[in-house]
Write a protein that holds these residues in place. Sequence first.
Motif, PDB file in Angstrom:
ATOM      1  N   ASP A  21     -53.219 -21.259  26.402  1.00  0.00           N
ATOM      2  CA  ASP A  21     -52.922 -22.048  25.222  1.00  0.00           C
ATOM      3  C   ASP A  21     -51.404 -22.183  25.117  1.00  0.00           C
ATOM      4  OD1 ASP A  21     -52.419 -22.786  22.466  1.00  0.00           O
ATOM      5  OD2 ASP A  21     -54.477 -22.176  22.026  1.00  0.00           O
ATOM      6  N   TYR A  28     -52.412 -20.827  17.388  1.00  0.00           N
ATOM      7  CA  TYR A  28     -53.296 -20.073  18.290  1.00  0.00           C
ATOM      8  C   TYR A  28     -54.170 -19.091  17.497  1.00  0.00           C
ATOM      9  CZ  TYR A  28     -54.449 -16.578  21.931  1.00  0.00           C
ATOM     10  OH  TYR A  28     -55.083 -15.699  22.780  1.00  0.00           O
ATOM     11  N   HIS A  32     -58.593 -20.701  19.132  1.00  0.00           N
ATOM     12  CA  HIS A  32     -58.250 -21.018  20.519  1.00  0.00           C
ATOM     13  C   HIS A  32     -59.496 -20.889  21.393  1.00  0.00           C
ATOM     14  CE1 HIS A  32     -57.420 -16.681  19.823  1.00  0.00           C
ATOM     15  NE2 HIS A  32     -58.055 -16.540  20.976  1.00  0.00           N
ATOM     16  N   ARG A  38     -52.055 -16.841  25.528  1.00  0.00           N
ATOM     17  CA  ARG A  38     -51.117 -17.748  24.869  1.00  0.00           C
ATOM     18  C   ARG A  38     -49.781 -17.690  25.580  1.00  0.00           C
ATOM     19  NH1 ARG A  38     -47.068 -18.715  21.453  1.00  0.00           N
ATOM     20  NH2 ARG A  38     -46.443 -16.534  21.342  1.00  0.00           N
ATOM     21  N   CYS A  65     -53.015 -27.815  24.920  1.00  0.00           N
ATOM     22  CA  CYS A  65     -52.326 -27.741  23.623  1.00  0.00           C
ATOM     23  C   CYS A  65     -53.200 -28.498  22.630  1.00  0.00           C
ATOM     24  CB  CYS A  65     -50.873 -28.221  23.707  1.00  0.00           C
ATOM     25  SG  CYS A  65     -50.610 -29.843  24.422  1.00  0.00           S
ATOM     26  N   PHE A  95     -57.287 -28.430  22.545  1.00  0.00           N
ATOM     27  CA  PHE A  95     -58.176 -27.596  21.743  1.00  0.00           C
ATOM     28  C   PHE A  95     -59.058 -28.399  20.789  1.00  0.00           C
ATOM     29  CE2 PHE A  95     -59.127 -24.839  18.088  1.00  0.00           C
ATOM     30  CZ  PHE A  95     -59.946 -23.925  18.750  1.00  0.00           C
TER      31      PHE A  95
END
Length: 112
Positions: A21, A28, A32, A38, A65, A95
């Motif tokens: 991520d 996040y 996520h 991350r 992202c 996401f």
Amino acid sequence: PGHLTIAQSKSLFDQGSIFIDARKKEVYVEGHVAAAFRADMASFKSGDPAWLGGLPKDLTLVVYCNGGDCDESEHVAQLLDASGFQTVYVMHDGFPGWKAAGHPVETGEGME
């Protein structure tokens, strides 16, 4: 880096690929891809993030992202490629697309 659809990304998720991520920590934490690490642009400022060193360079990595106009995943994918990872993809719809498709998500701190 190559771009993937949500369906292609889910297939790689099911095969155990690593998801990364590229968004800021506060976003996040709100949600996520399940088990995603991350790593935003800032985490590469003083070299690669520590957890990255433990990953074999031949793993398949999928970076995302927020999709659309968000280009953070592109930048992080380029950094991963420069770090020697052989197979790095960008999940094009990010996401929001993953979540909308009903795929596994988590909230909280996770791994970084």
